[in-house]
Design a protein around this motif. Structure first.
Motif, PDB file in Angstrom:
ATOM      1  N   PRO A   1      -2.966  81.680  72.035  1.00  0.00           N
ATOM      2  CA  PRO A   1      -1.621  82.208  72.312  1.00  0.00           C
ATOM      3  C   PRO A   1      -0.528  81.475  71.537  1.00  0.00           C
ATOM      4  O   PRO A   1       0.421  82.098  71.070  1.00  0.00           O
ATOM      5  CB  PRO A   1      -1.472  82.007  73.821  1.00  0.00           C
ATOM      6  N   ARG A   2      -0.670  80.165  71.373  1.00  0.00           N
ATOM      7  CA  ARG A   2       0.306  79.411  70.579  1.00  0.00           C
ATOM      8  C   ARG A   2       0.296  79.889  69.135  1.00  0.00           C
ATOM      9  O   ARG A   2       1.366  80.095  68.525  1.00  0.00           O
ATOM     10  CB  ARG A   2      -0.017  77.913  70.650  1.00  0.00           C
ATOM     11  N   LEU A   3      -0.888  80.097  68.583  1.00  0.00           N
ATOM     12  CA  LEU A   3      -0.998  80.586  67.213  1.00  0.00           C
ATOM     13  C   LEU A   3      -0.386  81.979  67.086  1.00  0.00           C
ATOM     14  O   LEU A   3       0.331  82.270  66.117  1.00  0.00           O
ATOM     15  CB  LEU A   3      -2.472  80.607  66.797  1.00  0.00           C
ATOM     16  N   ALA A   4      -0.644  82.840  68.052  1.00  0.00           N
ATOM     17  CA  ALA A   4      -0.098  84.197  68.017  1.00  0.00           C
ATOM     18  C   ALA A   4       1.426  84.180  68.041  1.00  0.00           C
ATOM     19  O   ALA A   4       2.079  84.983  67.351  1.00  0.00           O
ATOM     20  CB  ALA A   4      -0.642  85.007  69.186  1.00  0.00           C
ATOM     21  N   LYS A   5       2.019  83.274  68.799  1.00  0.00           N
ATOM     22  CA  LYS A   5       3.484  83.176  68.858  1.00  0.00           C
ATOM     23  C   LYS A   5       4.064  82.764  67.506  1.00  0.00           C
ATOM     24  O   LYS A   5       5.100  83.283  67.077  1.00  0.00           O
ATOM     25  CB  LYS A   5       3.900  82.175  69.940  1.00  0.00           C
ATOM     26  N   VAL A   6       3.397  81.827  66.837  1.00  0.00           N
ATOM     27  CA  VAL A   6       3.860  81.405  65.509  1.00  0.00           C
ATOM     28  C   VAL A   6       3.823  82.589  64.539  1.00  0.00           C
ATOM     29  O   VAL A   6       4.771  82.826  63.777  1.00  0.00           O
ATOM     30  CB  VAL A   6       2.983  80.245  64.979  1.00  0.00           C
ATOM     31  N   LEU A   7       2.738  83.345  64.580  1.00  0.00           N
ATOM     32  CA  LEU A   7       2.602  84.477  63.671  1.00  0.00           C
ATOM     33  C   LEU A   7       3.608  85.576  64.002  1.00  0.00           C
ATOM     34  O   LEU A   7       4.195  86.188  63.096  1.00  0.00           O
ATOM     35  CB  LEU A   7       1.178  85.028  63.735  1.00  0.00           C
TER      36      LEU A   7
ATOM     37  N   ASP B   1       7.781  76.577  60.435  1.00  0.00           N
ATOM     38  CA  ASP B   1       7.384  75.627  61.473  1.00  0.00           C
ATOM     39  C   ASP B   1       6.107  76.149  62.130  1.00  0.00           C
ATOM     40  O   ASP B   1       6.081  77.258  62.664  1.00  0.00           O
ATOM     41  CB  ASP B   1       8.514  75.515  62.503  1.00  0.00           C
ATOM     42  N   GLY B   2       5.050  75.371  62.075  1.00  0.00           N
ATOM     43  CA  GLY B   2       3.784  75.791  62.648  1.00  0.00           C
ATOM     44  C   GLY B   2       3.629  75.500  64.123  1.00  0.00           C
ATOM     45  O   GLY B   2       2.597  75.852  64.716  1.00  0.00           O
TER      46      GLY B   2
ATOM     47  N   ALA C   1       6.230  89.250  59.857  1.00  0.00           N
ATOM     48  CA  ALA C   1       5.636  89.596  58.562  1.00  0.00           C
ATOM     49  C   ALA C   1       5.080  91.017  58.571  1.00  0.00           C
ATOM     50  O   ALA C   1       4.717  91.560  59.617  1.00  0.00           O
ATOM     51  CB  ALA C   1       4.522  88.611  58.224  1.00  0.00           C
ATOM     52  N   ASP C   2       5.005  91.600  57.386  1.00  0.00           N
ATOM     53  CA  ASP C   2       4.321  92.879  57.198  1.00  0.00           C
ATOM     54  C   ASP C   2       2.821  92.675  57.012  1.00  0.00           C
ATOM     55  O   ASP C   2       2.018  93.488  57.458  1.00  0.00           O
ATOM     56  CB  ASP C   2       4.887  93.605  55.975  1.00  0.00           C
TER      57      ASP C   2
END
Length: 271
Positions: free
Chosen positions: A40-46, A251-252, A51-52
């Motif tokens: 979930p943390r990774l999904a929030k960053v993305l 920011d990652g 992005a397209d």
């Protein structure tokens, strides 16, 4: 505009370019600086990148305990409501009817994916691959190849780059090669890539990174390691004709040992 017979004319040379925001991110299979697997943390960053097209490396699909044996590629595509193309580098059967154990590159897209294929890269050690996709634009199309080159040697990286360059032998192919290249942009082993592509970071008139107070490192595009980046190994390379409006190291949020790179492309119409 459409003529009275319902035929849409082909784009002319005066058509404006098509904006495409592309992100590349080595996700470290969703394990961050705190050594926690947190999808979930990774999904929030993305999602925050807006992005397209998102190109991901080091993605797990039912790989094992390190990523809770989940299908990261599918879960991320659902969380972001984006289409998915998948390119395994490691692909192993498991006992019974269990899903295959896989690891590799993924592409998430808000744009329609027209073609997707996987190209194994030469070299020893950990298997490597390139995921090539064709995404449809409003008035054009764009080839996107995401990859993760070896850490073993410059000679093996040179062989892998030669294969990547060969994917764009057609002079009409408009596209990008992106990913974790495990080499600086001016490294000798990337020479074949520099012959037909340009470094998007260097092209961008508007650049920003995470150096902040380290004024002597401003606008260098450093992406690894995430907590104190000092190398620029995550890159975007574009074919001739594509312009670059901006490039930013994002920011990652501690989601990986790399930082994500976002590039705003301007793709010619009608290609």
């Amino acid at each position: 505009m459409t003529d009275p017979h319902g035929v849409k004319p082909a784009p002319g040379p005066d058509q404006p370019p098509i904006p495409v925001r592309l992100v590349t991110f080595n996700t470290h299979h969703g394990v961050g600086d705190d050594r926690r697997h947190d999808l979930p943390r990774l999904a929030k960053v993305l999602a925050a990148a807006e992005a397209d097209v998102i190109c991901l490396q080091e993605v797990d699909r039912h790989f094992g305990d390190r990523s809770e044996d989940v299908d990261q590629a599918l879960l991320l595509s659902r969380a972001l409501d984006m289409q998915l193309a998948w390119g395994p580098a490691i692909d192993q059967p498991r006992p019974g009817d269990q899903p295959r154990r896989q690891y590799g590159n993924a592409l998430l897209s808000r744009l329609p994916i027209l073609i997707s294929d996987v190209h194994p890269l030469p070299g020893s050690g950990e298997p490597r691959s390139a995921l090539r996709t064709l995404v449809e634009l409003d008035g054009g199309a764009l080839w996107v190849t995401t990859t993760h080159l070896t850490t073993r040697s410059a000679a093996e990286r040179a062989e892998q780059v030669a294969l990547l360059r060969g994917l764009y032998d057609d002079p009409m192919a408009t596209g990008v090669v992106v990913g974790d290249l495990n080499a600086a942009p001016d490294a000798p082993e990337l020479a074949a890539l520099r012959e037909g592509f340009s470094d998007a970071w260097e092209m961008a008139p508007d650049r920003d990174d995470q150096a902040r107070w380290r004024f002597w490192q401003r606008q260098e595009g450093l992406t690894h390691p995430a907590h104190a980046p000092h190398v620029r190994i995550d890159q975007v390379w574009v074919t001739r004709g594509i312009r670059v409006a901006g490039a930013r190291v994002l920011d990652g949020a501690g989601a990986s040992d790399h930082l994500p790179l976002a590039v705003d492309l301007l793709v010619p119409s009608g290609v």
